[in-house]
Design an enzyme around this catalytic site. Structure first.
Site, PDB file in Angstrom:
ATOM      1  N   HIS A 139       0.794  -1.055  -0.057  1.00 42.64           N
ATOM      2  CA  HIS A 139      -0.019  -0.003  -0.045  1.00 42.64           C
ATOM      3  C   HIS A 139       0.789   1.370  -0.051  1.00 42.64           C
ATOM      4  CE1 HIS A 139      -3.316   2.494   1.190  1.00 42.64           C
ATOM      5  NE2 HIS A 139      -2.456   3.219   1.946  1.00 42.64           N
ATOM      6  N   GLU A 140       1.804   1.389   0.788  1.00 42.52           N
ATOM      7  CA  GLU A 140       2.804   2.444   0.904  1.00 42.52           C
ATOM      8  C   GLU A 140       3.639   2.570  -0.297  1.00 42.52           C
ATOM      9  OE1 GLU A 140       2.262   4.308   3.196  1.00 42.52           O
ATOM     10  OE2 GLU A 140       0.812   3.320   4.286  1.00 42.52           O
ATOM     11  N   HIS A 143       1.454   4.112  -2.992  1.00 40.49           N
ATOM     12  CA  HIS A 143       1.499   5.887  -2.868  1.00 40.49           C
ATOM     13  C   HIS A 143       2.745   6.413  -3.387  1.00 40.49           C
ATOM     14  CE1 HIS A 143      -1.911   6.638  -0.424  1.00 40.49           C
ATOM     15  NE2 HIS A 143      -1.519   5.954   0.633  1.00 40.49           N
ATOM     16  N   GLU A 218      -6.182   7.006  -1.094  1.00 41.30           N
ATOM     17  CA  GLU A 218      -6.255   5.737  -0.331  1.00 41.30           C
ATOM     18  C   GLU A 218      -6.810   4.585  -1.292  1.00 41.30           C
ATOM     19  OE1 GLU A 218      -4.290   5.399   2.335  1.00 41.30           O
ATOM     20  OE2 GLU A 218      -3.855   7.409   2.286  1.00 41.30           O
TER      21      GLU A 218
END
Length: 284
Positions: A139-140, A143, A218
């Site tokens: 997930h990071e 980003h 997100e």
């Protein structure tokens, strides 16, 4: 996953306040006056974007210093995990760090895809299994791969410019309204105080669209993590986080971020509810 935006926005606000002091106090003391609508607009545009860009370029340094992040050397299991995900996402391997906090948390920051940091709290590493940690790391990394910090900086810079400009236009209008043939008006320090108050009010309003964009990114990062790992893994990671925060009764900083509210998120929430994110991942 929840402190990245807070750090950025706080740094940006401090920079904007500093710029405001320079613009309203230091420059007039030096005999430099910014006059006229066009001049003020140009000045606010330059300094508004500067605040966001400075926040972006020092974000990694600020995160390390304020949170006491320990950078992992190459070859550590967590570092290898992030490096593998970064290569799959097509970005340079970010720095990987750990910081002491009982809250399950992780975030990514940095000025570009080739200069970033991914950090994990000890609470997250203690309370999630390897598969869930990998999903959070994905997930990071997503980003970073999506260029979210740069986009956020540009959006915030535009908001800064409008906030600074409209605060001065409204303050000038108030000053003109209070003036008469004998003078009057706000006065020098009165004008400064009104500008600072209006900047804070307008900044709160400006954070509404910024927060909306943050919630959308997100969802995109969740989708990116699902591609790098699997939708089920990312959903399980969020579910584990939901269970932890539910047991914690969402206290302290977690309550501020509203990360597990069963209701609709507030206008200023930077993250959607975990329930909504899990539902989207399950639909994949």
């Amino acid at each position: 996953m929840f402190k990245r935006i807070g750090l950025f926005l706080l740094t940006n606000l401090l920079v904007v306040v500093t710029v405001g002091v320079i613009m309203n106090i230091v420059l007039p003391m030096l005999g430099i006056q910014v006059r006229g609508t066009t001049g003020i607009a140009i000045f606010c545009g330059i300094f508004g974007m500067s605040g966001a860009m400075i926040s972006l370029f020092i974000s990694r340094w600020v995160a390390k210093r304020t949170m006491g992040i320990h950078i992992l050397p190459e070859g550590e299991p967590l570092q290898r995990m992030v490096a593998t995900l970064a290569r799959e996402a097509g970005i340079a391997v970010p720095e990987v760090g750990i910081y002491e906090s009982p809250e399950p948390n992780a975030f990514a920051t940095g000025p570009s895809k080739n200069s970033s940091l991914v950090a994990f709290s000890t609470g997250l590493l203690d309370q999630m299994n390897e598969r869930e940690v990998e999903a959070v790391a994905a997930h990071e990394v997503s980003h970073v791969a999506n260029g979210d910090m740069v986009t956020m900086a540009l959006l915030t810079g535009v908001a800064n410019a409008f906030v600074m400009f409209f605060a001065r236009m409204v303050a000038m209008a108030i000053d003109t309204f209070l003036s008469d043939d004998e003078g009057g008006g706000l006065g020098f320090f009165g004008y400064i105080i009104v500008v600072f108050v209006l900047e804070n009010v307008f900044m709160m309003l400006a954070y509404i669209p910024i927060s909306w964009f943050s919630r959308q990114r997100e969802y995109r990062a969740d989708a990116g993590a699902a591609r790098l790992t699997s939708p089920r893994s990312m959903a399980q990671a969020l579910d584990a986080l939901r269970n932890v925060t539910a047991a914690d009764r969402v206290s302290g900083a977690m309550a501020l971020q509203r990360i597990s509210s069963p209701k609709r998120v507030s206008l200023w929430a930077t993250h959607p509810t975990l329930e909504d994110r899990i539902e989207r991942l399950n639909a994949m």
